[in-house]
Design an enzyme around this catalytic site. Sequence first.
Site, PDB file in Angstrom:
ATOM      1  N   GLU A 247       8.495   4.635   4.886  1.00  0.00           N
ATOM      2  CA  GLU A 247       8.863   6.084   5.165  1.00  0.00           C
ATOM      3  C   GLU A 247       7.851   5.862   6.395  1.00  0.00           C
ATOM      4  O   GLU A 247       6.963   7.245   6.840  1.00  0.00           O
ATOM      5  CB  GLU A 247       7.899   7.068   4.211  1.00  0.00           C
ATOM      6  CG  GLU A 247       9.104   7.021   2.718  1.00  0.00           C
ATOM      7  CD  GLU A 247       8.394   5.898   2.036  1.00  0.00           C
ATOM      8  OE1 GLU A 247       9.547   5.028   1.580  1.00  0.00           O
ATOM      9  OE2 GLU A 247       7.740   5.115   1.927  1.00  0.00           O
TER      10      GLU A 247
ATOM     11  N   HIS B 245       0.833  -1.522  -0.009  1.00  0.00           N
ATOM     12  CA  HIS B 245      -0.093  -0.159  -0.265  1.00  0.00           C
ATOM     13  C   HIS B 245       1.244   1.358  -0.048  1.00  0.00           C
ATOM     14  O   HIS B 245       1.512   1.587   1.181  1.00  0.00           O
ATOM     15  CB  HIS B 245      -1.026  -0.161   1.095  1.00  0.00           C
ATOM     16  CG  HIS B 245      -1.839  -1.269   1.501  1.00  0.00           C
ATOM     17  ND1 HIS B 245      -2.258  -1.666   2.417  1.00  0.00           N
ATOM     18  CD2 HIS B 245      -2.677  -1.925   0.418  1.00  0.00           C
ATOM     19  CE1 HIS B 245      -3.236  -2.226   2.092  1.00  0.00           C
ATOM     20  NE2 HIS B 245      -3.886  -2.472   1.497  1.00  0.00           N
ATOM     21  N   GLU B 246       1.404   2.166  -1.022  1.00  0.00           N
ATOM     22  CA  GLU B 246       1.950   3.178  -1.403  1.00  0.00           C
ATOM     23  C   GLU B 246       0.565   4.342  -0.984  1.00  0.00           C
ATOM     24  O   GLU B 246      -0.307   4.210  -1.333  1.00  0.00           O
ATOM     25  CB  GLU B 246       2.252   3.193  -2.138  1.00  0.00           C
ATOM     26  CG  GLU B 246       3.042   4.281  -2.619  1.00  0.00           C
ATOM     27  CD  GLU B 246       4.233   4.965  -1.550  1.00  0.00           C
ATOM     28  OE1 GLU B 246       4.967   4.089  -1.293  1.00  0.00           O
ATOM     29  OE2 GLU B 246       3.898   6.483  -0.950  1.00  0.00           O
TER      30      GLU B 246
ATOM     31  N   GLU C  82      17.266   0.866  -1.582  1.00  0.00           N
ATOM     32  CA  GLU C  82      17.182   2.267  -3.211  1.00  0.00           C
ATOM     33  C   GLU C  82      17.932   3.236  -3.791  1.00  0.00           C
ATOM     34  O   GLU C  82      18.200   3.175  -4.699  1.00  0.00           O
ATOM     35  CB  GLU C  82      15.813   2.368  -2.846  1.00  0.00           C
ATOM     36  CG  GLU C  82      15.578   3.694  -1.555  1.00  0.00           C
ATOM     37  CD  GLU C  82      13.654   4.016  -1.394  1.00  0.00           C
ATOM     38  OE1 GLU C  82      12.750   3.212  -2.174  1.00  0.00           O
ATOM     39  OE2 GLU C  82      14.328   4.502  -0.920  1.00  0.00           O
TER      40      GLU C  82
HETATM   41  C1  NOJ Z   1       9.586   3.981  -0.776  1.00  0.00           C
HETATM   42  C2  NOJ Z   1       9.550   2.907  -0.940  1.00  0.00           C
HETATM   43  O1  NOJ Z   1      11.203   2.909  -0.101  1.00  0.00           O
HETATM   44  C3  NOJ Z   1       9.807   1.921  -1.327  1.00  0.00           C
HETATM   45  O2  NOJ Z   1      10.825   0.410  -1.459  1.00  0.00           O
HETATM   46  C4  NOJ Z   1       9.166   1.873  -2.990  1.00  0.00           C
HETATM   47  O3  NOJ Z   1       9.208   0.692  -3.655  1.00  0.00           O
HETATM   48  C5  NOJ Z   1       8.412   3.172  -3.282  1.00  0.00           C
HETATM   49  N1  NOJ Z   1       8.577   4.031  -2.342  1.00  0.00           N
HETATM   50  C6  NOJ Z   1       7.029   2.980  -4.002  1.00  0.00           C
HETATM   51  O4  NOJ Z   1       6.655   2.862  -3.320  1.00  0.00           O
HETATM   52 CA    CA Z   2      11.519   5.051   1.469  1.00  0.00          CA
END
Ligand code: NOJ
Ligand code: CA
Length: 684
Positions: A464, A384-385, A488
Site C-alpha cells: 500500500e 509491520h502492518e 493476493e
Molecule cells: C496487504 C498486503 O498487500 C498483504 O501482502 C498483507 O498480507 C496484508 N496487507 C496484511 O498486512
Molecule cells: Ca495490498
Amino acid sequence: MKNTVMKNKLALVLLLILPLNVLAKSAQIASPNGQIKLVVNDDDAQPSYQIAFNQQTIFAASQLGLEFKNAGSFSQGFHIKEVLSRNVDNQWQLPWGERLNVQDKHNEIAVTFVADGDSTNRYTVRFRVFDDGVGFRYEVPKQEGLADNVEITNELTQFALGNAEQVTAWWIPARGWNRYEYTYRTTSLAEIDRVHTPFTFKLKSGVHLSIHEAALVDYAAMTLDQRRPGLFKADLTPWSDGILVKIKTDFKTPWRTIQISKDAVGLLNSNLILNLNEPNKLGDVSWVEPGKYVGIWWGMHVGENTWGSGEKHGATTAEAKRYMDFAAKYGFSGVLVEGWNIGWDGEWFFNGDLFNFSKSFADFDIKAVTDYGKEKGVELIGHHETSGNVSNYREQMSDAYALYQKHGVTQVKTGYVADGGNIKRIDESGIVRKEWHDGQFMVAEYLHSVTEAAKHKISINTHEPVKATGLRRTYPNWISREGARGQEFNAWGNPPNPPEHTAILPFTRLLAGPMDFTPGIFDMGFNRLGDKSNRPQTTLAKQLALYVVLYSPIQMAADLPLNYVAKLDAFQFIIDVPTDWQESRAIAGEIGDFVVFARQERDSDDWYLGGLTDENTRDITVKLDFLAADKKYQAQIYRDGAKAEWKNNPYDMVIEQKNVTAENVLVLKLATSGGVAIRFKALN
Ligand code: NOJ
Ligand code: CA
C-alpha cells in the site's frame, strides 16, 4: 544541438533590440538520436512546451506553470530570459537491478522564465531529452515576492495530446478508495476522468507513450486530470487541508516524465525513470540483498490461518521454524512472518491504534525463531502492518527497527492498509487528520521509514505504498513495493486478476520500478474461502513465467510449502531462478496481449526467459540472439502442455531439455492465460 545554440545566440541578440514584452522566443532541443524534438516557447507570455517524435506531434503546446497561495502565480505573463544547454553521456551502475550498467545519454536545456512588468518573479524549467523520452522539472529559487515557505495550490503542467479519438489507453483511476489496486481498463480517452501514472497509451501510428514522474520527494504525487478531450493536466494529490504542496524555496519539483517508443516493447527497455533520479545517497549498501523468500502469508489470505491469535494463528514459533526448514532445504534466503505482533486481534483493518511493533503474541518467540534461522542460514523477514495509522507507527518505528536489527533481520515488509484518503495522522496540535497515500505528507512518511530503516541496515518492501518513481537508485534499501493488484487478489479479489492483468502490468505499474507481486501459486483450486471464482486465472507455467516477467529483486514463492512439495518438478524453476540481473531485454509484447523478457543472471553466463499471454492462445517466435554467440546452452523449458488451458486444465505442463545456441529460434506455444519459463544454462 548546434542549431539550438545558434538560435539561442540569435535570441539573445534580438533581446537587445526588442523590448521584452513583444518578444516571443523559443528554445529547442533534440534527443541524441534526433528522433525526439522538444520546443519551449513563451507565445502570448504563457510558457509552454511541445514534443514531436519522428516528425509526428506528440504533445501540442502544453502549458507550464505553478500557482501559490498568498503569492503571485507563475502562469501568464512570463518570458524566456535565458537558455543554458548541456549534453551528458555517462554510464553508472546499479547495486542490484534488472541490469548492472545504465547509460545516461541526454541533451539538456534549462530555460529560465521571468515575469513581465514590475515583478521580479522567475523560475527555471530543466528539460532532459533522451532517446527513450523526456523529463522536465521546475526549479524555483528564493526570490522577492515569494515567502520562504510557499504553498502550491495548482501545478499548470499540461500534456496536450492532439488527436484524442485515435488513442488507446491502459489506466487505473486516481483518488479512489482502493489506492492503486484496480484492474486496468483498456479504453479510448473518452472514458477517462482522472488517472494514476504511469499512464500508458498508444497512438494510431503505433507510437507508445507513458506519462509518469521521477524522484518524487517532498512533493505530492502527480495524477492526471483530463480537462478536455486529449488535454491532460497535472492534478497533485492534496493534503487534508486542500493545499497541494507545502515547501521551502528554493525547491525543485519531481521530474515529469514521458517515455516514448515506436512500439510497446521499447517502453520496457527504457531507463528514463532511473536516469532522472539522484545517485545512491547511502554509501556502502552491500547489506541490501536481493533474494527469494517464502512466508507465513498465503495461509491467511486463503483462510487456512489467521493473523490474529487463536487456534488458526499462523505466526507461531513452531510454524516459523517449519518454514525455515523448508526455506533452508530449497535455498530461499528469507521467511516472512505476518501476524506475530500484538494488534492483529479483531478487525485488524481498523486496528491501527493497537499495533505494537515490539511485543509478540504468546506463541511467537522472535529470539527463538531468529536463532533457529541463524543455524539454518535463513533470515526472518520482518513485517509491520500499520493499518494506515502512521503516527502510531512513527512513534515506535525506531525501536521496532532496532529490535529487528538486534535479531539479525535485514528486510521488513511494511503495510498501510487503509482506504484512499484515510491515512490517519495526528498533527502538531493533536488533531486527527486524514491523508491520501500519495499526498505530500505520505510521500515524506514512506521515505522516512526507508531512511530510518537504513540506519539499522534494513531494506524496506512497502505495501500500500505511494507509486515508485525510481528512488531505489538514491535509496537502494527501498527494495520493492506493491502498488498494484498483486497475487493476493486471486485469493479474495472478487473478481480475481483477469488473464490479461500480468500482460498489462509490465507496461504500466512496472515502468515505475520493481513490484512485490508474489508469484508462484501452484494450487489453483484452493477455494477454501468458499468463493469458487477466486483462484489465479492462469496456467501453472504462467505462474513460473511471472518470476522473469515481473521484475523485483526480492521474489516470493507465495504458495504453501505442501503445494510445492506436491509439484517438485515445476518448483525446480523457482529454486533456480535468480532475482538479480546483469542485463534484461524485453523481446516481444503488445500491451494487454503478451510479453516476453530475457534476462541474464548477474555474474553468470546463464539466461532466463519468461513469456506469458492473456486469455488467448498464442505462438510467439523468439530469436535466441540474446545468448552469447560463442556459447552452447542447455535450455530447461517449462511450457504449457498441448491440452493446457487456464480454466479447466491449468496443470498440464511439459518440462523438457534442449541444447541451443544464439543462432536458434524458439516457437513459444502458449495456452489460454498460459506462459513459458526457460533457464538457459551455459555449458562449458
Ligand atoms: C496487504 C498486503 O498487500 C498483504 O501482502 C498483507 O498480507 C496484508 N496487507 C496484511 O498486512
Ligand atoms: Ca495490498
